[in-house]
Design a protein around this motif. Structure first.
Motif, PDB file in Angstrom:
ATOM      1  N   ASP A   1       0.941  -1.109   0.087  1.00  0.00           N
ATOM      2  CA  ASP A   1       0.023   0.223   0.078  1.00  0.00           C
ATOM      3  C   ASP A   1       0.790   1.325   0.056  1.00  0.00           C
ATOM      4  N   LYS A   2       2.159   1.105   0.474  1.00  0.00           N
ATOM      5  CA  LYS A   2       2.874   2.238   0.738  1.00  0.00           C
ATOM      6  C   LYS A   2       3.947   2.132  -0.755  1.00  0.00           C
ATOM      7  N   ASN A   3       3.858   1.104  -1.581  1.00  0.00           N
ATOM      8  CA  ASN A   3       5.042   1.172  -2.441  1.00  0.00           C
ATOM      9  C   ASN A   3       3.996   0.908  -3.851  1.00  0.00           C
ATOM     10  N   LYS A   4       3.042   1.578  -4.205  1.00  0.00           N
ATOM     11  CA  LYS A   4       2.235   1.116  -5.624  1.00  0.00           C
ATOM     12  C   LYS A   4       2.924   1.635  -6.817  1.00  0.00           C
ATOM     13  N   ASP A   5       4.154   2.176  -6.591  1.00  0.00           N
ATOM     14  CA  ASP A   5       4.684   2.632  -7.836  1.00  0.00           C
ATOM     15  C   ASP A   5       5.937   1.427  -7.827  1.00  0.00           C
ATOM     16  N   ASN A   6       6.138   0.633  -7.142  1.00  0.00           N
ATOM     17  CA  ASN A   6       7.355  -0.449  -6.881  1.00  0.00           C
ATOM     18  C   ASN A   6       6.634  -1.654  -7.344  1.00  0.00           C
ATOM     19  N   PRO A   7       7.222  -2.324  -8.401  1.00  0.00           N
ATOM     20  CA  PRO A   7       6.637  -3.396  -8.776  1.00  0.00           C
ATOM     21  C   PRO A   7       6.945  -4.607  -7.836  1.00  0.00           C
ATOM     22  N   LEU A   8       8.233  -4.360  -7.263  1.00  0.00           N
ATOM     23  CA  LEU A   8       9.074  -5.431  -6.396  1.00  0.00           C
ATOM     24  C   LEU A   8       8.678  -5.316  -4.896  1.00  0.00           C
ATOM     25  N   ALA A   9       7.962  -4.375  -4.633  1.00  0.00           N
ATOM     26  CA  ALA A   9       7.535  -4.145  -3.469  1.00  0.00           C
ATOM     27  C   ALA A   9       6.847  -5.453  -2.523  1.00  0.00           C
ATOM     28  N   GLY A  10       5.748  -5.943  -3.520  1.00  0.00           N
ATOM     29  CA  GLY A  10       4.934  -7.077  -2.960  1.00  0.00           C
ATOM     30  C   GLY A  10       5.792  -8.270  -2.618  1.00  0.00           C
TER      31      GLY A  10
END
Length: 299
Positions: free
Chosen positions: A39-48
Motif C-alpha cells: 500500500d505504501k509502494n504502489k509504484d514499486n512492482p518489487l515491493a510485493g
C-alpha cells in the motif's frame, strides 16, 4: 513455501545477526514490513515480493522449531566453511580433484548410456535394412527363376528331351572363428531361397561347398553376403575343377588317384564333389523318368 539454502536466510532478509533476540527480530520485522508494504509502494512492482519475503522470514524466526532447524543448518554451514578454510593447499586440491573425478565419472556413465542407446538404434536400423534387402533379393530371384523356367519349356507342349545331369558348385568362405554361426543347417537356410541346394562343410574351417542344379540359382547365390557380423564370400567353382557337366560342356575326367593323393584336403573335397555328382545324376534320372509321356490308347 519451502526454504532452501540457495535463498537468503531469514536473518539476512530481516537484516539482523543470527544472535538477535526476540525483541530485535520483532523490531526489524515491523520496520521492513512498513517499508515494503504494497500500500505504501504502489509504484514499486518489487515491493510485493519483498514484503512477502519479510513476512516469511518473520514466520520462521518466531516459530521455535523452525528457528532451531534454521540455526542448525547455518551452524553446519559455518563449520564446513571453517573446515575448508583450515585446510592446507594440498588438502583443498585433493578435495577439488575428488569432486572433479566424481563429475567425470558421472559424465562417463551418461555418455556410455547415450552410446548404448545410439548403438541399439543403429542395430535396429541395420536389421530393418537387411530384411528389406533380403525381401527384394528373394522377389528378384523368383522373377528370374520364373523367366528361366518359361524359356526352358518345350514349344507346342512337347516334352523337353532329358538333359545331362547338371551340377553347378559354388564355394562359400568366411573368416573362421570358434563360435562361427555358419553351421550346415544355417547355410542351408540362407541359400534355400535361391533354389534347390545341397550344402557340404569343408574340413577346412571357414569354407563350404554348395551345389545347385540351376545355373541361374548358382549365379544369384554368389551375391549372398550372409551375416553382417561375419560376411560371406561366394564364388562359382570352375566346372573343370569340379569335374561337373553343364549345358554345352563336356565332363572332365576324374584326376588320377596319384595326383589327388598329394593333398588330403583335396582328396576329401573330391569325395564331397563325387557324392554331389552322384545325387545330381540320381535327381536327373528321376526327372527324366517323370518326363516320359504316357502312351494313349488308339481309338
Amino acid at each position: 513455501w519451502t526454504y532452501t539454502m540457495a535463498e537468503p536466510n531469514a536473518y539476512e532478509v530481516l537484516q539482523i545477526l543470527d544472535t538477535a533476540s526476540d525483541d530485535e527480530i520483532k523490531k526489524a520485522y515491523r520496520k521492513l514490513a512498513l517499508k515494503y508494504h504494497p500500500d505504501k509502494n504502489k509504484d514499486n512492482p518489487l515491493a510485493g515480493e519483498l514484503f512477502k519475503q519479510v513476512v516469511e522470514a518473520h514466520d520462521i524466526l518466531k516459530d521455535p522449531a523452525a528457528k532451531a532447524a534454521l540455526d542448525t543448518v547455518l551452524k553446519a554451514k559455518k563449520a564446513a566453511t571453517a573446515r575448508f578454510a583450515a585446510m592446507d593447499e594440498r588438502q583443498r586440491k585433493a578435495r577439488q580433484e575428488l569432486e572433479e573425478r566424481e563429475q567425470a565419472a558421472k559424465k562417463a556413465r551418461l555418455d556410455t548410456r547415450d552410446a548404448n542407446e545410439r548403438l541399439a538404434a543403429e542395430i535396429k536400423r541395420l536389421r530393418a535394412e537387411t530384411a528389406a534387402r533380403l525381401q527384394a533379393e528373394a522377389e528378384r530371384l523368383r522373377s528370374e527363376l520364373a523367366s528361366v523356367s518359361t524359356h526352358a519349356a518345350s514349344p507346342a507342349g512337347r516334352a523337353t528331351p532329358p538333359a545331362e545331369p547338371v551340377l553347378i558348385v559354388v564355394e562359400a568362405t568366411w573368416e573362421p572363428s570358434p563360435d562361427s554361426q555358419y553351421t550346415q543347417a544355417a547355410l542351408q537356410q540362407i541359400f534355400a531361397k535361391y533354389g534347390e541346394v545341397e550344402v557340404a562343410l569343408s574340413k577346412k574351417a571357414g569354407k563350404a561347398l554348395l551345389s545347385f542344379t540351376n545355373r541361374a540359382s548358382a549365379r544369384a547365390a554368389t551375391r549372398e553376403t550372409g551375416y553382417t557380423s561375419s560376411p560371406l564370400v561366394v564364388t562359382l567353382r570352375d566346372p573343370a575343377a569340379t569335374g561337373t557337366a553343364t549345358a554345352g560342356s563336356t565332363p572332365t575326367a576324374a584326376a588320377p588317384a596319384a595326383t589327388t593323393a598329394n593333398s588330403s584336403g583335396a582328396s576329401r573335397e573330391s569325395d564331397v564333389l563325387a557324392r554331389m555328382r552322384q545325387r545330381a545324376a540320381e535327381r536327373a534320372a528321376a526327372a527324366a523318368a517323370a518326363a516320359v509321356p504316357t502312351s494313349t490308347p488308339v481309338t
